[in-house]
Write an enzyme that holds these catalytic residues in place. Structure first.
Site, PDB file in Angstrom:
ATOM      1  N   ASP A  73       1.120   5.515   1.236  1.00 35.39           N
ATOM      2  CA  ASP A  73       2.049   4.952   1.888  1.00 35.39           C
ATOM      3  C   ASP A  73       2.866   3.803   1.244  1.00 35.39           C
ATOM      4  O   ASP A  73       2.040   2.903   0.526  1.00 35.39           O
ATOM      5  CB  ASP A  73       1.698   4.332   3.418  1.00 35.39           C
ATOM      6  N   ARG A  74       4.017   3.457   1.506  1.00 34.25           N
ATOM      7  CA  ARG A  74       4.685   2.499   0.884  1.00 34.25           C
ATOM      8  C   ARG A  74       4.067   1.017   1.146  1.00 34.25           C
ATOM      9  O   ARG A  74       4.028   0.090   0.120  1.00 34.25           O
ATOM     10  CB  ARG A  74       6.263   2.484   1.324  1.00 34.25           C
TER      11      ARG A  74
END
Length: 286
Positions: A131-132
């Site tokens: 995930d970012r």
């Protein structure tokens, strides 16, 4: 052009021999069109009957980047690299790949730039993604063939997380199905209608307010660790989607710090460890 070499140990049809080596039908089709197959240095077709002791050489086709990717120069923290893989440490708040909200300056575009500068004629393929807001180890294969030979399910992934509250159970197993939340296209939730998800954790330490956990993923559902930890009442510090906003912290304190897998070409055991990005002392200001 990347090259694979094998020595046959028995008689077989070349096509079957290559399938047994992990080369998929799709990859073999690409090799036939834009690569080459040689047995004892002579060009052959996949119908060739090979004998014990024959030398099989596979020339993999070159690859062209998608026009949607813009190579970008960045300082990469490379943890491992050989002819077939490049493994890097991603910082938090960087996309692994472009998204609608963040179209460029992604990690894969930085790795693509690095490969181009090094004269590679292939492109990076994301094996594991984060995930970012999650930091840590990301694995890229340097050719589509390798991407077909390895997947997230064949890689052991270990994470570190700082979570709210004191976790009293020293070891825990979370098996709770995960589905897309009905009210959101992004958020996930534990639901009887979801897909099976399995996470295990080990308590490492606490400071009477928050705890440090080591976690292992056994399935790869979207936001799995974040959803599971929130489900047991210990959301990750900084995770505003599944917990709550934390002053001074703009992303979840979650890191993929260790990966293990068998190299599909060399058969060596690869064990990569990234330095710890977060610790309890880092959130003393909470």
């Amino acid at each position: 052009m990347k090259v694979l070499q094998y020595i046959a140990t028995s008689s077989n049809v070349l096509k079957t021999f290559l399938y047994d080596k992990g080369i998929s039908r799709k990859s073999l089709s690409a090799i036939k069109q834009n690569g080459a197959l040689l047995v004892n240095k002579e060009n052959v077709t996949v119908r060739k009957i090979i004998q014990e002791g024959d030398e099989v050489t596979v020339y993999l086709p070159n690859e062209t980047p998608s026009p949607n990717l813009e190579p970008v120069k960045m300082d990469l923290k490379i943890l491992y690299e050989d002819e077939w893989f490049i493994i890097v440490s991603k910082s938090a708040m960087m996309n692994t790949a472009p998204s609608r909200e963040h179209r460029h300056n992604s990690l894969v575009e930085a790795v693509l730039y690095y490969m181009i500068q090094n004269g590679e004629q292939t492109i990076p393929h994301i094996v594991t993604r984060l995930d970012r807001g999650t930091s840590g180890i990301v694995i890229f294969a340097k050719h589509q063939l390798l991407h077909h030979m390895i997947s997230e399910t064949t890689v052991n992934k270990y994470y570190l997380a700082v979570v709210h509250g004191v976790v009293k159970q020293k070891y825990g197993k979370i098996e709770a199905p995960i589905a897309r939340a009905k009210h959101s296209i992004i958020e996930r939730e534990v639901s009887p209608d979801g897909k099976f998800a399995h996470t295990e954790y080990e308590y490492l330490s606490d400071d009477s307010q928050n705890s440090m956990l080591k976690l292992q993923l056994f399935t790869g559902r979207t936001h799995q660790i974040r959803v599971h930890l929130a489900h047991i009442g210990h959301p990750i510090v900084g995770d505003s989607l599944y917990g709550y906003k934390t002053k001074g912290i703009g992303h979840q304190l979650l890191q993929c710090y260790n990966v293990e897998f068998e190299h599909p070409i060399t058969k060596n055991k690869i064990n990569i460890i990234d330095e710890m990005h977060y610790n309890l002392a880092a959130i003393d200001m909470l």
